[in-house]
Design a protein around this motif. Structure first.
Motif, PDB file in Angstrom:
ATOM      1  N   ASP A  67      -2.050   3.164   1.834  1.00  0.00           N
ATOM      2  CA  ASP A  67      -0.680   3.297   2.341  1.00  0.00           C
ATOM      3  C   ASP A  67      -0.066   1.942   2.663  1.00  0.00           C
ATOM      4  O   ASP A  67       0.725   1.822   3.589  1.00  0.00           O
ATOM      5  N   ASN A  68      -0.418   0.943   1.890  1.00  0.00           N
ATOM      6  CA  ASN A  68       0.089  -0.386   2.178  1.00  0.00           C
ATOM      7  C   ASN A  68       1.308  -0.681   1.312  1.00  0.00           C
ATOM      8  O   ASN A  68       1.210  -0.739   0.083  1.00  0.00           O
ATOM      9  N   PRO A  69       2.469  -0.908   1.910  1.00  0.00           N
ATOM     10  CA  PRO A  69       3.684  -1.138   1.113  1.00  0.00           C
ATOM     11  C   PRO A  69       3.624  -2.416   0.290  1.00  0.00           C
ATOM     12  O   PRO A  69       4.183  -2.474  -0.801  1.00  0.00           O
ATOM     13  N   ALA A  70       2.967  -3.441   0.814  1.00  0.00           N
ATOM     14  CA  ALA A  70       2.871  -4.684   0.048  1.00  0.00           C
ATOM     15  C   ALA A  70       2.062  -4.476  -1.226  1.00  0.00           C
ATOM     16  O   ALA A  70       2.362  -5.065  -2.274  1.00  0.00           O
ATOM     17  N   ALA A  71       1.012  -3.643  -1.156  1.00  0.00           N
ATOM     18  CA  ALA A  71       0.230  -3.351  -2.359  1.00  0.00           C
ATOM     19  C   ALA A  71       1.092  -2.640  -3.396  1.00  0.00           C
ATOM     20  O   ALA A  71       1.014  -2.931  -4.596  1.00  0.00           O
ATOM     21  N   ALA A  72       1.928  -1.713  -2.939  1.00  0.00           N
ATOM     22  CA  ALA A  72       2.832  -1.016  -3.859  1.00  0.00           C
ATOM     23  C   ALA A  72       3.804  -1.985  -4.517  1.00  0.00           C
ATOM     24  O   ALA A  72       4.076  -1.909  -5.718  1.00  0.00           O
ATOM     25  N   GLN A  73       4.325  -2.909  -3.736  1.00  0.00           N
ATOM     26  CA  GLN A  73       5.260  -3.900  -4.263  1.00  0.00           C
ATOM     27  C   GLN A  73       4.579  -4.782  -5.315  1.00  0.00           C
ATOM     28  O   GLN A  73       5.155  -5.100  -6.358  1.00  0.00           O
ATOM     29  N   GLU A 107       5.814   7.427   4.440  1.00  0.00           N
ATOM     30  CA  GLU A 107       5.531   8.496   5.403  1.00  0.00           C
ATOM     31  C   GLU A 107       5.029   7.920   6.721  1.00  0.00           C
ATOM     32  O   GLU A 107       5.296   8.467   7.790  1.00  0.00           O
ATOM     33  N   ARG A 108       4.323   6.806   6.623  1.00  0.00           N
ATOM     34  CA  ARG A 108       3.764   6.197   7.826  1.00  0.00           C
ATOM     35  C   ARG A 108       4.747   5.258   8.500  1.00  0.00           C
ATOM     36  O   ARG A 108       4.760   5.143   9.732  1.00  0.00           O
ATOM     37  N   SER A 109       5.562   4.581   7.692  1.00  0.00           N
ATOM     38  CA  SER A 109       6.468   3.578   8.247  1.00  0.00           C
ATOM     39  C   SER A 109       7.830   3.663   7.573  1.00  0.00           C
ATOM     40  O   SER A 109       7.930   3.449   6.354  1.00  0.00           O
ATOM     41  N   PRO A 110       8.897   3.943   8.322  1.00  0.00           N
ATOM     42  CA  PRO A 110      10.238   4.018   7.729  1.00  0.00           C
ATOM     43  C   PRO A 110      10.662   2.723   7.060  1.00  0.00           C
ATOM     44  O   PRO A 110      11.475   2.729   6.131  1.00  0.00           O
ATOM     45  N   GLY A 111      10.089   1.608   7.484  1.00  0.00           N
ATOM     46  CA  GLY A 111      10.448   0.321   6.895  1.00  0.00           C
ATOM     47  C   GLY A 111      10.014   0.172   5.456  1.00  0.00           C
ATOM     48  O   GLY A 111      10.473  -0.752   4.758  1.00  0.00           O
ATOM     49  N   ALA A 112       9.143   1.051   4.998  1.00  0.00           N
ATOM     50  CA  ALA A 112       8.650   0.958   3.626  1.00  0.00           C
ATOM     51  C   ALA A 112       9.509   1.731   2.637  1.00  0.00           C
ATOM     52  O   ALA A 112       9.202   1.758   1.441  1.00  0.00           O
ATOM     53  N   VAL A 113      10.592   2.347   3.108  1.00  0.00           N
ATOM     54  CA  VAL A 113      11.444   3.155   2.235  1.00  0.00           C
ATOM     55  C   VAL A 113      12.069   2.314   1.124  1.00  0.00           C
ATOM     56  O   VAL A 113      12.169   2.748  -0.024  1.00  0.00           O
ATOM     57  N   GLU A 114      12.490   1.092   1.456  1.00  0.00           N
ATOM     58  CA  GLU A 114      13.118   0.240   0.444  1.00  0.00           C
ATOM     59  C   GLU A 114      12.129  -0.083  -0.681  1.00  0.00           C
ATOM     60  O   GLU A 114      12.507  -0.127  -1.860  1.00  0.00           O
ATOM     61  N   ILE A 115      10.866  -0.306  -0.312  1.00  0.00           N
ATOM     62  CA  ILE A 115       9.860  -0.588  -1.341  1.00  0.00           C
ATOM     63  C   ILE A 115       9.632   0.645  -2.209  1.00  0.00           C
ATOM     64  O   ILE A 115       9.482   0.543  -3.426  1.00  0.00           O
ATOM     65  N   LEU A 116       9.639   1.827  -1.594  1.00  0.00           N
ATOM     66  CA  LEU A 116       9.508   3.057  -2.374  1.00  0.00           C
ATOM     67  C   LEU A 116      10.665   3.169  -3.367  1.00  0.00           C
ATOM     68  O   LEU A 116      10.454   3.516  -4.538  1.00  0.00           O
ATOM     69  N   GLY A 117      11.885   2.858  -2.904  1.00  0.00           N
ATOM     70  CA  GLY A 117      13.032   2.904  -3.801  1.00  0.00           C
ATOM     71  C   GLY A 117      12.875   1.932  -4.966  1.00  0.00           C
ATOM     72  O   GLY A 117      13.219   2.250  -6.119  1.00  0.00           O
ATOM     73  N   HIS A 118      12.354   0.763  -4.688  1.00  0.00           N
ATOM     74  CA  HIS A 118      12.131  -0.243  -5.721  1.00  0.00           C
ATOM     75  C   HIS A 118      11.126   0.270  -6.752  1.00  0.00           C
ATOM     76  O   HIS A 118      11.338   0.119  -7.968  1.00  0.00           O
ATOM     77  N   CYS A 119      10.056   0.900  -6.281  1.00  0.00           N
ATOM     78  CA  CYS A 119       9.040   1.436  -7.192  1.00  0.00           C
ATOM     79  C   CYS A 119       9.577   2.608  -8.007  1.00  0.00           C
ATOM     80  O   CYS A 119       9.274   2.737  -9.203  1.00  0.00           O
ATOM     81  N   LEU A 120      10.392   3.440  -7.382  1.00  0.00           N
ATOM     82  CA  LEU A 120      10.992   4.570  -8.097  1.00  0.00           C
ATOM     83  C   LEU A 120      11.940   4.077  -9.191  1.00  0.00           C
ATOM     84  O   LEU A 120      11.971   4.628 -10.292  1.00  0.00           O
ATOM     85  N   GLN A 121      12.708   3.022  -8.890  1.00  0.00           N
ATOM     86  CA  GLN A 121      13.616   2.459  -9.891  1.00  0.00           C
ATOM     87  C   GLN A 121      12.828   1.896 -11.074  1.00  0.00           C
ATOM     88  O   GLN A 121      13.203   2.079 -12.232  1.00  0.00           O
ATOM     89  N   ARG A 151      16.892   9.781  -8.851  1.00  0.00           N
ATOM     90  CA  ARG A 151      17.662  10.525  -7.837  1.00  0.00           C
ATOM     91  C   ARG A 151      16.988  10.439  -6.470  1.00  0.00           C
ATOM     92  O   ARG A 151      17.663  10.274  -5.432  1.00  0.00           O
ATOM     93  N   GLU A 152      15.677  10.542  -6.454  1.00  0.00           N
ATOM     94  CA  GLU A 152      14.933  10.386  -5.200  1.00  0.00           C
ATOM     95  C   GLU A 152      15.191   9.018  -4.593  1.00  0.00           C
ATOM     96  O   GLU A 152      15.401   8.887  -3.372  1.00  0.00           O
ATOM     97  N   GLY A 153      15.188   7.981  -5.427  1.00  0.00           N
ATOM     98  CA  GLY A 153      15.444   6.635  -4.935  1.00  0.00           C
ATOM     99  C   GLY A 153      16.843   6.493  -4.353  1.00  0.00           C
ATOM    100  O   GLY A 153      17.028   5.874  -3.293  1.00  0.00           O
ATOM    101  N   LEU A 154      17.843   7.063  -5.014  1.00  0.00           N
ATOM    102  CA  LEU A 154      19.214   6.985  -4.514  1.00  0.00           C
ATOM    103  C   LEU A 154      19.369   7.702  -3.178  1.00  0.00           C
ATOM    104  O   LEU A 154      20.152   7.276  -2.323  1.00  0.00           O
ATOM    105  N   ASP A 155      18.621   8.775  -2.997  1.00  0.00           N
ATOM    106  CA  ASP A 155      18.694   9.516  -1.728  1.00  0.00           C
ATOM    107  C   ASP A 155      18.033   8.750  -0.582  1.00  0.00           C
ATOM    108  O   ASP A 155      18.312   9.036   0.591  1.00  0.00           O
ATOM    109  N   LEU A 166      19.393   1.360  -9.193  1.00  0.00           N
ATOM    110  CA  LEU A 166      19.075   2.783  -9.295  1.00  0.00           C
ATOM    111  C   LEU A 166      20.218   3.563  -9.939  1.00  0.00           C
ATOM    112  O   LEU A 166      19.991   4.430 -10.793  1.00  0.00           O
ATOM    113  N   LEU A 167      21.440   3.235  -9.549  1.00  0.00           N
ATOM    114  CA  LEU A 167      22.600   3.962 -10.055  1.00  0.00           C
ATOM    115  C   LEU A 167      22.769   3.750 -11.560  1.00  0.00           C
ATOM    116  O   LEU A 167      23.024   4.703 -12.313  1.00  0.00           O
TER     117      LEU A 167
END
Length: 485
Positions: A67-73, A107-121, A151-155, A166-167
């Motif tokens: 669950d490490n956001p930096a690893a995802a990035q 899910e663990r940290s709201p601050g990681a949402v931007e990284i999730l959006g980046h990965c989804l894009q 769409r998930e990323g835009l939300d 994303l758009l």
């Protein structure tokens, strides 16, 4: 700066930051920094540096990263590089994994949402490209999967730069599943935002999507204009993958219009983009290979220097340093086989007289000859060294047969070999060198064995020289002596 087409400024800024890793970061953050820099280096055409940074960052990714956001990035950036070198399947797999890790992190940290959006894009945009190159019957399903991720990323994402990316990608997925009106609406909004922010990457993708829509609507003139804008924007930001895709689409549009000049120009652009990508990769890999060759050469030179430092230049035997380095391993392996190691200490009798009578050159030749005799009388696995001056050491490891007689037997062979050797070639008839030998055995350290053998050697000298004396077996007094450490 890259996405704005400011390549020279981007290169200068990159040089200022590439050698620094922010202090106090964990290994996941460090990996993310390294791989992201590798991605930037790749886009700047600095392929060897990109490969070096990527390899170092990828190494840091080994291990658990649930669950490490930096690893995802870092995985997201690494997937971009895998795509760039043509490993398309691995790129998609890496992007899917980045999304999984980023979801758990969010899910663990709201601050990681931007990284999730980046990965989804990244995953959605890559799937768009896969759909375009897939058979017509498979493309809609891939576009639909891409639309879901985008769409998930835009939300989720509020950051403007990421929303533009994303758009623009989302609008292409909509066009791919036939929803042209929505695709046009979202692409126009992405273009408006991108032009206001000077974001040429988003502008290029948005113009491309609008060209696709116009082509589907039959407005080929407008489609050609928009596709040309997409090609020009992708050229300005040095993105070969976008340039290749957009120029091929422009060529198709021109072909439908009967614009053979425009088609040829677009095809030349696509060929140039493909050649540039291939040549850049080949050149980069060539440079990386040369750097690797130089590194291997330097490593070999370093190893050679270490070996030279541990070898006696006169005789070619190991010197004192070489003996001390190798002794621990030999003693340990001997003990592991349940054998007792022997140390044979050889001293040339009255060597000063050899130098005085025959000269120092003849004395050196004598030492080299004795070194050859030692090699001949010992096994390849035994450690033979010149300790100092006219003293030699032989460390006998695990031996088969009667281990109680190994040391004295080898010592006597050495003594007899020196005594019976024909020295006339080396010394004429003036001298006849002999050796005195002290022998010791026991489960002990090199220092203990040497001290015991030295005592036996002293007795050999005192009792007339040209003889072998054996010290009684050593009795270990410490655990270290028993283990040979």
């Amino acid at each position: 700066m890259l996405n704005a087409g400011r390549l020279a400024e981007a290169n200068t800024l990159f040089d200022q930051v590439v050698s620094r890793v922010p202090p106090g970061v964990d290994r996941w953050q460090r990996s993310a920094v390294l791989v992201d820099r590798a991605k930037l280096a790749w886009r700047l055409g600095r392929i060897p540096l990109a490969l070096e940074l990527a390899a170092e960052g990828w190494t840091d990714l080994d291990g658990e990263h649930d669950d490490n956001p930096a690893a995802a990035q870092a995985m997201h950036a690494l997937a971009y590089l895998l795509e760039g070198i043509g490993n398309r399947r691995a790129a998609v797999d890496m992007l899917r994994l980045s999304v999984q890790v980023a979801r758990r992190a969010a899910e663990r940290s709201p601050g990681a949402v931007e990284i999730l959006g980046h990965c989804l894009q990244g995953l959605g945009g890559t799937l768009n490209f896969r759909a375009i190159s897939s058979p017509p019957d498979r493309a809609p399903a891939i576009f639909e999967e891409a639309r879901g991720y985008l769409r998930e990323g835009l939300d989720l994402v509020e950051e403007k730069h990421m929303r533009r990316a994303l758009l623009a990608a989302y609008s292409r997925s909509l066009a791919g599943v036939g929803e042209l009106d929505q695709a046009e609406e979202h692409a126009q909004e992405a273009l408006r935002q991108a032009e206001g922010a000077g974001d040429k990457w988003a502008s290029a993708v948005a113009c491309w999507v609008l060209a696709v829509v116009r082509r589907e609507q039959g407005d080929l003139v407008r489609a050609r204009t928009l596709a040309s804008r997409a090609v020009a924007a992708s050229e300005s930001i040095n993105d070969p993958s976008l340039l290749l895709r957009f120029s091929l689409d422009l060529a198709d549009i021109c072909a439908e219009m009967g614009d053979h000049v425009g088609e040829a120009t677009a095809l030349r652009c696509s060929v140039a983009a493909s050649r540039t990508a291939t040549e850049t990769l080949q050149e980069g890999l060539g440079q990386a290979l040369e750097q690797r060759r130089v590194a291997v050469q330097a490593q070999r030179l370093a190893v050679a220097a270490q070996e030279a430092a541990a070898r006696d230049p006169l005789t070619g035997l190991a010197n004192r340093l070489g003996l001390e380095r190798a002794a621990a391993g030999l003693l340990e392996s001997t003990a592991a086989r349940g054998r007792v190691p022997w140390l044979v200490l050889v001293d040339v009798d009255r060597f000063k007289g050899v130098n005085d009578d025959a000269g120092h050159a003849a004395g050196d030749a004598t030492l080299r000859e004795i070194a050859q005799l030692l090699r001949r009388e010992c096994r390849a696995a035994d450690l033979v060294a010149r300790w100092a001056g006219d003293e030699f050491v032989v460390l006998l490891g695990a031996a088969d047969g009667n281990t109680l007689e190994v040391g004295p037997t080898v010592a006597e062979r050495i003594r007899a070999a020196v005594d019976n050797h024909d020295w006339t070639v080396v010394l004429g008839t003036a001298c006849h060198p002999t050796v005195s030998i002290g022998v010791a055995a026991g489960p002990a350290t090199l220092d203990h064995l040497f001290a015991a053998a030295d005592m036996a050697l002293y007795r050999a000298k005192r009792h007339g020289r040209n003889r072998v004396e054996v010290e009684p077996h050593l009795t270990p007094t410490t655990p270290e002596a028993i283990s040979g450490n």
